[in-house]
Design a protein around this motif. Sequence first.
Motif, PDB file in Angstrom:
ATOM      1  N   LYS A  93     -34.014 -36.101  15.531  1.00  8.49           N
ATOM      2  CA  LYS A  93     -34.742 -36.304  16.792  1.00  8.49           C
ATOM      3  C   LYS A  93     -35.360 -35.009  17.307  1.00  8.49           C
ATOM      4  N   ILE A  94     -34.688 -33.876  17.128  1.00 10.81           N
ATOM      5  CA  ILE A  94     -35.246 -32.614  17.605  1.00 10.81           C
ATOM      6  C   ILE A  94     -36.062 -31.897  16.520  1.00 10.81           C
ATOM      7  N   TYR A 117     -34.514 -21.238  22.312  1.00 13.91           N
ATOM      8  CA  TYR A 117     -34.489 -22.700  22.306  1.00 13.91           C
ATOM      9  C   TYR A 117     -33.292 -23.210  23.114  1.00 13.91           C
ATOM     10  N   LEU A 132     -32.972 -25.215  26.683  1.00  7.15           N
ATOM     11  CA  LEU A 132     -32.208 -26.460  26.765  1.00  7.15           C
ATOM     12  C   LEU A 132     -31.242 -26.418  27.939  1.00  7.15           C
ATOM     13  N   TRP A 138     -33.653 -31.929  25.478  1.00 10.26           N
ATOM     14  CA  TRP A 138     -33.941 -31.548  24.102  1.00 10.26           C
ATOM     15  C   TRP A 138     -35.441 -31.606  23.900  1.00 10.26           C
ATOM     16  N   ARG A 139     -35.950 -30.747  23.059  1.00 10.78           N
ATOM     17  CA  ARG A 139     -37.362 -30.802  22.693  1.00 10.78           C
ATOM     18  C   ARG A 139     -37.473 -30.524  21.199  1.00 10.78           C
ATOM     19  N   LEU A 140     -38.618 -30.841  20.655  1.00 15.01           N
ATOM     20  CA  LEU A 140     -38.855 -30.564  19.246  1.00 15.01           C
ATOM     21  C   LEU A 140     -39.011 -29.073  19.017  1.00 15.01           C
ATOM     22  N   TYR A 141     -38.581 -28.640  17.835  1.00  8.79           N
ATOM     23  CA  TYR A 141     -38.872 -27.266  17.438  1.00  8.79           C
ATOM     24  C   TYR A 141     -40.385 -27.129  17.354  1.00  8.79           C
TER      25      TYR A 141
END
Length: 166
Positions: free
Chosen positions: A65-66, A124, A128, A134-137
């Motif tokens: 997901k991330i 990162y 958070l 959460w966020r995408l790399y």
Amino acid sequence: MTSLCVFLLIACVCDYREHRIPNSLTALMAVQGLIGRMWDEGAVGIILWLGGAVMAVALLYLLFKIGCLGAGDVKLFGVTAGYLPFKKILLFLFFSLLIAAIISLVKMWKENSFGRRIRYLSGYFRELLKNGQWRLYSQKENDRTSGICLAGPVFISILLYLGGVY
């Protein structure tokens, strides 16, 4: 298990050459795994295979997901876990990810990028903790050349299982 090793070897070649694992290979692995478990354990083998596959996918879902794992990697972990006894799946995941971490460390050392990658990772996690989301790399930091191919660590982990390490 011989067929699993052959499938994983093919997955390694595809993953290292094309940075992807074909869905057709994953589907073939799944069908063979289901048939093998059913042959050995009857109808309960289907439930055991599905349980193992679902467990592995569920445990790795957040990493997918991330953006830390690709969909092909998660599917490969899932179908491979279906071949294993339920009590060995966590060890399989542990050894696979440990091997991947060691490969990552060696790659960062060779590229002299350890400090940059650790700074990115700590930023990162700071974000958070600050935002609680959460966020995408970043795609720039997570492009195809910056990651590692996970078919190799999965294959090595299965070889360790077959060799009696776990």
